[in-house]
Write a protein that holds these residues in place. Structure first.
Motif, mmCIF file in Angstrom:
data_model
loop_
_atom_site.group_PDB
_atom_site.id
_atom_site.type_symbol
_atom_site.label_atom_id
_atom_site.label_comp_id
_atom_site.label_asym_id
_atom_site.label_seq_id
_atom_site.Cartn_x
_atom_site.Cartn_y
_atom_site.Cartn_z
ATOM 1 N N LYS A 15 1.040 -1.328 -0.058
ATOM 2 C CA LYS A 15 0.595 -0.008 0.459
ATOM 3 C C LYS A 15 0.808 1.013 0.019
ATOM 4 O O LYS A 15 0.755 1.806 -0.418
ATOM 5 N N ARG A 68 2.441 2.237 -3.523
ATOM 6 C CA ARG A 68 1.519 2.050 -4.451
ATOM 7 C C ARG A 68 0.620 3.304 -4.173
ATOM 8 O O ARG A 68 1.175 5.025 -5.204
ATOM 9 N N TRP A 106 2.711 3.223 -10.717
ATOM 10 C CA TRP A 106 3.767 2.214 -11.607
ATOM 11 C C TRP A 106 3.105 2.171 -12.942
ATOM 12 O O TRP A 106 1.370 2.319 -13.111
#
Length: 85
Positions: A10, A13, A18
């Motif tokens: 998490k 991210r 990405w």
């Protein structure tokens, strides 16, 4: 891992944008050319100035990265080769 609910995943991210790109030369691989596209050019050697016609895979990848609007922090190119034994 990257898509898992793990706290580390998490955090990654949230911290980074990405872009995961699949194999760029499947048509070359089908013909037994692991580094070349259909034009017969080693795609690893045209990143500096790819042709939109001869190297569309690399050309459009670079355009996608430009449109992302952020500096590329890390680019990893994984290669897998198989041997017939």
């Amino acid at each position: 891992f990257l898509l898992s609910p793990a706290a580390e995943a998490k955090a990654l991210r949230q911290a980074f944008k990405w872009l995961i790109v699949p194999m760029l030369n499947p048509e070359g691989v089908v013909r037994g050319c692991y580094r070349c596209g259909l034009a017969g050019t080693d795609l690893n050697r045209v990143y500096a100035k790819p042709s939109k016609i001869l190297h569309p895979e690399i050309y459009h990848l670079k355009e996608t990265i430009k449109r992302a609007g952020r500096t590329v922090e890390l680019f990893i190119d994984f290669h897998g080769h198989s041997k017939k034994e």
